[in-house]
Write a protein that holds these residues in place. Structure first.
Motif, PDB file in Angstrom:
ATOM      1  N   PRO A   1     -19.256  -8.637  -5.222  1.00  0.00           N
ATOM      2  CA  PRO A   1     -18.209  -7.866  -5.903  1.00  0.00           C
ATOM      3  C   PRO A   1     -17.049  -7.575  -4.963  1.00  0.00           C
ATOM      4  O   PRO A   1     -17.241  -7.362  -3.772  1.00  0.00           O
ATOM      5  N   ASN A   2     -15.857  -7.568  -5.515  1.00  0.00           N
ATOM      6  CA  ASN A   2     -14.618  -7.338  -4.757  1.00  0.00           C
ATOM      7  C   ASN A   2     -14.305  -8.465  -3.777  1.00  0.00           C
ATOM      8  O   ASN A   2     -13.442  -8.319  -2.906  1.00  0.00           O
TER       9      ASN A   2
ATOM     10  N   ILE B   1      -6.353  -8.505  -7.131  1.00  0.00           N
ATOM     11  CA  ILE B   1      -6.037  -9.583  -6.179  1.00  0.00           C
ATOM     12  C   ILE B   1      -4.680 -10.162  -6.566  1.00  0.00           C
ATOM     13  O   ILE B   1      -4.468 -10.531  -7.722  1.00  0.00           O
TER      14      ILE B   1
ATOM     15  N   THR C   1     -11.181  -6.731  -2.421  1.00  0.00           N
ATOM     16  CA  THR C   1     -10.231  -6.254  -3.432  1.00  0.00           C
ATOM     17  C   THR C   1     -10.842  -6.509  -4.806  1.00  0.00           C
ATOM     18  O   THR C   1     -11.382  -7.592  -5.056  1.00  0.00           O
ATOM     19  N   ALA C   2     -10.736  -5.508  -5.667  1.00  0.00           N
ATOM     20  CA  ALA C   2     -11.215  -5.698  -7.040  1.00  0.00           C
ATOM     21  C   ALA C   2     -10.463  -6.874  -7.666  1.00  0.00           C
ATOM     22  O   ALA C   2      -9.260  -7.044  -7.426  1.00  0.00           O
ATOM     23  N   PHE C   3     -11.189  -7.662  -8.446  1.00  0.00           N
ATOM     24  CA  PHE C   3     -10.603  -8.907  -8.964  1.00  0.00           C
ATOM     25  C   PHE C   3      -9.247  -8.690  -9.642  1.00  0.00           C
ATOM     26  O   PHE C   3      -8.289  -9.430  -9.405  1.00  0.00           O
ATOM     27  N   ALA C   4      -9.155  -7.629 -10.451  1.00  0.00           N
ATOM     28  CA  ALA C   4      -7.919  -7.384 -11.212  1.00  0.00           C
ATOM     29  C   ALA C   4      -6.735  -7.098 -10.302  1.00  0.00           C
ATOM     30  O   ALA C   4      -5.586  -7.245 -10.717  1.00  0.00           O
TER      31      ALA C   4
ATOM     32  N   VAL D   1     -14.178 -11.938  -5.018  1.00  0.00           N
ATOM     33  CA  VAL D   1     -14.170 -13.130  -5.881  1.00  0.00           C
ATOM     34  C   VAL D   1     -13.424 -14.278  -5.198  1.00  0.00           C
ATOM     35  O   VAL D   1     -13.875 -15.432  -5.214  1.00  0.00           O
ATOM     36  N   HIS D   2     -12.302 -13.963  -4.569  1.00  0.00           N
ATOM     37  CA  HIS D   2     -11.526 -14.992  -3.863  1.00  0.00           C
ATOM     38  C   HIS D   2     -12.319 -15.554  -2.685  1.00  0.00           C
ATOM     39  O   HIS D   2     -12.369 -16.764  -2.473  1.00  0.00           O
TER      40      HIS D   2
ATOM     41  N   TRP E   1      -4.968 -14.097  -2.624  1.00  0.00           N
ATOM     42  CA  TRP E   1      -5.783 -15.246  -3.067  1.00  0.00           C
ATOM     43  C   TRP E   1      -5.476 -16.480  -2.216  1.00  0.00           C
ATOM     44  O   TRP E   1      -6.380 -17.148  -1.698  1.00  0.00           O
TER      45      TRP E   1
END
Ligand SMILES: NC(=O)c1ccc[n+]([C@@H]2O[C@H](COP(=O)([O-])OP(=O)(O)OC[C@H]3O[C@@H](n4cnc5c(N)ncnc54)[C@H](O)[C@@H]3O)[C@@H](O)[C@H]2O)c1
Length: 250
Positions: free
Chosen positions: A149-150, A101, A96-99, A152-153, A106
């Motif tokens: 990428p995608n 999540i 998932t793109a960070f923005a 981050v969690h 998370w």
């Protein structure tokens, strides 16, 4: 190694790396508690080990749930004996793109990948302290080393495992317990196949072309690294991070 030192617990043991690690530790003479959130795959892994002349006990638990972990560990202790080799392998992935999540996403990734290792390790630790001998191996990821990428969690959870490994190694080194981590690269398991099938990654050929060893890794290659860290011979090796990644991450 005395018999009591040969009891292992592998989490996420139903498929993929956990299955390969369980089979390898069993081949190396250990009785293995094979733990997974899914009952059917872990039952068949245990059956395969037992039919091959090894000793395995399937247990079902969600590693992020303390009650379930405590019950599962107690079942293994009662059936196989005190646990002295622990492989924290259970993990879940998400792209998932960070923005985008959200908190649920998370928390779930962190709960399984990082809190799970904390809960299982804390539950098993009294056995190792009692015997003054133990091996703890945490399965991290190359994503924690080079970024993903995608994820981050996911990569944050796996980076947490590396830090946890180093700190725990310092606490436990004088008690006969080693703590190490393995950072697998791109390994051919159901997790990797899901990512490929869902077009979450570039095509495999393209991805591996840039690796010094231009192919996916095999679960057995991670299991071999695990077998080394679990061995009597690795008694002076602790706080380490070993990449099994075809040279991808440095
Ligand atoms: N495959 C790769 O390329 C790769 C790369 C780097 C790191 N890893 C890590 O290696 C480990 C093993 O990965 P894999 O590729 O074999 O994964 P996989 O998805 O193929 O298998 C993971 C296993 O863990 C179990 N599991 C999931 N959540 C659980 C929970 N809450 N409690 C107990 N069991 C649970 C699943 O049921 C499954 O049997 C994971 O921690 C993963 O993050 C994988």
């Amino acid at each position: 190694m005395s018999e009591t030192r040969k009891i292992a617990l592998v989490t996420g043991a139903g498929v993929g790396m956990g299955e390969a690690i369980s089979r390898r530790l069993a081949e190396d003479g250990m009785a293995v508690g094979v733990l997974d959130i899914n009952a059917e795959p872990v039952a068949s892994v245990a059956q395969a080990i037992n039919s091959a002349g090894g000793r395995a006990l399937p247990v079902v638990a969600d590693v992020s749930d303390r009650d379930q972990v405590e019950k599962a560990v107690q079942t293994i202790r009662e059936s196989l004996g005190p646990i002295t080799v622990l492989v924290n392998n259970a993990g879940v992935e998400n792209f998932t793109a960070f923005a985008e999540i959200d908190d649920v996403n998370w928390d779930r990734i962190l709960a399984v990948n990082l809190k799970g290792a904390y809960l299982v390790t804390q539950t098993v630790l009294p056995d190792m302290l009692e015997l003054a001998w133990g091996r703890i191996i945490n399965i991290s990821s190359f994503g924690a080393q080079i970024g993903a990428p995608n994820m981050v969690h996911y990569s944050a959870s796996k980076g947490g495992l590396i830090s946890m490994t180093r700190s725990l190694a310092q606490e436990l080194g004088s008690r006969g317990i080693t703590v190490n981590s393995i950072a697998p690269g791109f390994i051919d398991t159901p997790m990797a196949r899901r990512a490929i099938a869902g077009n979450k990654l570039p095509p495999v050929d393209e991805l591996v072309r840039a690796y010094p060893i231009p192919r996916m890794g095999r679960p057995e290659e991670v299991a071999a690294a695990c077998a080394y860290f679990a061995s009597e011979e690795a008694g002076y090796v602790t706080a380490q991070l070993l990449g099994v990644n075809g040279g991808t991450a440095v």
